[in-house]
Design a protein around this motif. Structure first.
Motif, mmCIF file in Angstrom:
data_model
loop_
_atom_site.group_PDB
_atom_site.id
_atom_site.type_symbol
_atom_site.label_atom_id
_atom_site.label_comp_id
_atom_site.label_asym_id
_atom_site.label_seq_id
_atom_site.Cartn_x
_atom_site.Cartn_y
_atom_site.Cartn_z
ATOM 1 N N THR A 1 4.828 6.664 -14.910
ATOM 2 C CA THR A 1 5.472 7.864 -15.441
ATOM 3 C C THR A 1 5.309 9.035 -14.482
ATOM 4 O O THR A 1 6.277 9.746 -14.184
ATOM 5 C CB THR A 1 4.884 8.235 -16.819
ATOM 6 N N PHE A 2 4.100 9.230 -13.992
ATOM 7 C CA PHE A 2 3.847 10.299 -13.026
ATOM 8 C C PHE A 2 4.694 10.099 -11.772
ATOM 9 O O PHE A 2 5.300 11.044 -11.260
ATOM 10 C CB PHE A 2 2.361 10.341 -12.669
ATOM 11 N N ALA A 3 4.762 8.886 -11.289
ATOM 12 C CA ALA A 3 5.538 8.610 -10.076
ATOM 13 C C ALA A 3 7.022 8.866 -10.298
ATOM 14 O O ALA A 3 7.688 9.451 -9.442
ATOM 15 C CB ALA A 3 5.313 7.171 -9.626
ATOM 16 N N SER A 4 7.549 8.444 -11.422
ATOM 17 C CA SER A 4 8.983 8.628 -11.657
ATOM 18 C C SER A 4 9.341 10.089 -11.883
ATOM 19 O O SER A 4 10.446 10.508 -11.541
ATOM 20 C CB SER A 4 9.441 7.775 -12.836
ATOM 21 N N LEU A 5 8.413 10.871 -12.437
ATOM 22 C CA LEU A 5 8.701 12.288 -12.664
ATOM 23 C C LEU A 5 8.555 13.134 -11.402
ATOM 24 O O LEU A 5 9.326 14.065 -11.186
ATOM 25 C CB LEU A 5 7.773 12.847 -13.753
ATOM 26 N N LEU A 6 7.574 12.834 -10.568
ATOM 27 C CA LEU A 6 7.265 13.712 -9.449
ATOM 28 C C LEU A 6 7.593 13.158 -8.065
ATOM 29 O O LEU A 6 7.690 13.924 -7.114
ATOM 30 C CB LEU A 6 5.785 14.103 -9.496
ATOM 31 N N LEU A 7 7.750 11.864 -7.942
ATOM 32 C CA LEU A 7 7.960 11.290 -6.621
ATOM 33 C C LEU A 7 9.376 10.772 -6.402
ATOM 34 O O LEU A 7 9.628 10.065 -5.431
ATOM 35 C CB LEU A 7 6.962 10.141 -6.382
ATOM 36 N N GLY A 8 10.295 11.138 -7.254
ATOM 37 C CA GLY A 8 11.650 10.605 -7.175
ATOM 38 C C GLY A 8 12.357 10.869 -5.867
ATOM 39 O O GLY A 8 13.087 10.026 -5.358
ATOM 40 N N THR A 9 12.160 12.028 -5.279
ATOM 41 C CA THR A 9 12.859 12.377 -4.043
ATOM 42 C C THR A 9 11.974 12.272 -2.813
ATOM 43 O O THR A 9 12.374 12.676 -1.731
ATOM 44 C CB THR A 9 13.401 13.824 -4.141
ATOM 45 N N SER A 10 10.793 11.715 -2.965
ATOM 46 C CA SER A 10 9.870 11.584 -1.843
ATOM 47 C C SER A 10 10.276 10.409 -0.961
ATOM 48 O O SER A 10 10.930 9.472 -1.405
ATOM 49 C CB SER A 10 8.446 11.348 -2.352
ATOM 50 N N PRO A 11 9.861 10.446 0.301
ATOM 51 C CA PRO A 11 10.160 9.311 1.197
ATOM 52 C C PRO A 11 9.416 8.047 0.781
ATOM 53 O O PRO A 11 8.453 8.086 0.004
ATOM 54 C CB PRO A 11 9.694 9.789 2.571
ATOM 55 N N TRP A 12 9.829 6.927 1.322
ATOM 56 C CA TRP A 12 9.276 5.628 0.946
ATOM 57 C C TRP A 12 7.784 5.532 1.221
ATOM 58 O O TRP A 12 7.061 4.904 0.474
ATOM 59 C CB TRP A 12 10.025 4.492 1.631
ATOM 60 N N TRP A 13 7.329 6.164 2.299
ATOM 61 C CA TRP A 13 5.914 6.036 2.655
ATOM 62 C C TRP A 13 5.014 6.788 1.680
ATOM 63 O O TRP A 13 3.867 6.410 1.477
ATOM 64 C CB TRP A 13 5.664 6.473 4.101
ATOM 65 N N VAL A 14 5.528 7.846 1.042
ATOM 66 C CA VAL A 14 4.757 8.546 0.013
ATOM 67 C C VAL A 14 4.592 7.635 -1.202
ATOM 68 O O VAL A 14 3.513 7.553 -1.793
ATOM 69 C CB VAL A 14 5.420 9.889 -0.366
ATOM 70 N N HIS A 15 5.666 6.948 -1.566
ATOM 71 C CA HIS A 15 5.587 5.980 -2.667
ATOM 72 C C HIS A 15 4.593 4.870 -2.336
ATOM 73 O O HIS A 15 3.802 4.468 -3.197
ATOM 74 C CB HIS A 15 6.961 5.356 -2.935
ATOM 75 N N LEU A 16 4.629 4.379 -1.107
ATOM 76 C CA LEU A 16 3.714 3.330 -0.694
ATOM 77 C C LEU A 16 2.263 3.782 -0.810
ATOM 78 O O LEU A 16 1.429 3.078 -1.374
ATOM 79 C CB LEU A 16 4.026 2.907 0.744
ATOM 80 N N LEU A 17 1.957 4.960 -0.297
ATOM 81 C CA LEU A 17 0.595 5.493 -0.383
ATOM 82 C C LEU A 17 0.171 5.733 -1.835
ATOM 83 O O LEU A 17 -0.950 5.416 -2.222
ATOM 84 C CB LEU A 17 0.467 6.789 0.416
ATOM 85 N N TYR A 18 1.080 6.309 -2.612
ATOM 86 C CA TYR A 18 0.764 6.602 -4.007
ATOM 87 C C TYR A 18 0.414 5.321 -4.765
ATOM 88 O O TYR A 18 -0.615 5.247 -5.440
ATOM 89 C CB TYR A 18 1.938 7.313 -4.687
ATOM 90 N N PHE A 19 1.266 4.310 -4.658
ATOM 91 C CA PHE A 19 1.019 3.084 -5.411
ATOM 92 C C PHE A 19 -0.140 2.287 -4.828
ATOM 93 O O PHE A 19 -0.804 1.551 -5.552
ATOM 94 C CB PHE A 19 2.288 2.241 -5.519
ATOM 95 N N PHE A 20 -0.429 2.427 -3.542
ATOM 96 C CA PHE A 20 -1.607 1.787 -2.972
ATOM 97 C C PHE A 20 -2.881 2.374 -3.582
ATOM 98 O O PHE A 20 -3.751 1.650 -4.042
ATOM 99 C CB PHE A 20 -1.620 1.949 -1.448
ATOM 100 N N PHE A 21 -2.960 3.709 -3.589
ATOM 101 C CA PHE A 21 -4.173 4.347 -4.110
ATOM 102 C C PHE A 21 -4.286 4.230 -5.629
ATOM 103 O O PHE A 21 -5.371 3.982 -6.153
ATOM 104 C CB PHE A 21 -4.248 5.812 -3.671
ATOM 105 N N THR A 22 -3.193 4.382 -6.342
ATOM 106 C CA THR A 22 -3.280 4.237 -7.794
ATOM 107 C C THR A 22 -3.522 2.778 -8.183
ATOM 108 O O THR A 22 -4.121 2.506 -9.218
ATOM 109 C CB THR A 22 -2.026 4.758 -8.508
ATOM 110 N N GLY A 23 -3.076 1.849 -7.337
ATOM 111 C CA GLY A 23 -3.345 0.445 -7.584
ATOM 112 C C GLY A 23 -4.811 0.092 -7.435
ATOM 113 O O GLY A 23 -5.302 -0.846 -8.040
ATOM 114 N N LEU A 24 -5.536 0.862 -6.637
ATOM 115 C CA LEU A 24 -6.966 0.630 -6.455
ATOM 116 C C LEU A 24 -7.830 1.503 -7.354
ATOM 117 O O LEU A 24 -8.964 1.144 -7.659
ATOM 118 C CB LEU A 24 -7.351 0.891 -4.993
ATOM 119 N N LEU A 25 -7.309 2.613 -7.798
ATOM 120 C CA LEU A 25 -8.104 3.595 -8.538
ATOM 121 C C LEU A 25 -8.544 3.108 -9.917
ATOM 122 O O LEU A 25 -9.610 3.488 -10.397
ATOM 123 C CB LEU A 25 -7.325 4.903 -8.664
ATOM 124 N N TRP A 26 -7.780 2.240 -10.550
ATOM 125 C CA TRP A 26 -8.141 1.761 -11.884
ATOM 126 C C TRP A 26 -9.404 0.908 -11.851
ATOM 127 O O TRP A 26 -10.033 0.695 -12.892
ATOM 128 C CB TRP A 26 -6.998 0.976 -12.515
#
Length: 70
Positions: free
Chosen positions: A27-52
């Motif tokens: 939800t956070f990613a779809s609301l705030l990262l919609g217009t970000s470049p692909w590498w921001v999405h990659l970093l975001y999901f990498f870190f959130t994938g490990l943070l849990w």
């Protein structure tokens, strides 16, 4: 608390944690990262994938405590 009950509660908590965390992260990613470049999405999901793992480790550590023998 008996070990079996603690493990049951811990398992349910981990399942709830993963579901709620995944929904919040997406939800956070779809609301705030919609217009970000692909590498921001990659970093975001990498870190959130490990943070849990951090709260899950705390739950697992609690589950593995020995039973209180009174």
């Amino acid at each position: 608390m008996p070990v079996r009950l603690r493990k049951l509660i811990g398992t349910v908590l981990i399942i709830i944690l993963v579901i709620v965390y995944a929904l919040a992260a997406v939800t956070f990613a779809s609301l705030l990262l919609g217009t970000s470049p692909w590498w921001v999405h990659l970093l975001y999901f990498f870190f959130t994938g490990l943070l849990w793992i951090l709260p899950a480790m705390l739950i697992i550590k609690w589950m593995e405590k020995p039973a209180n023998n009174r």
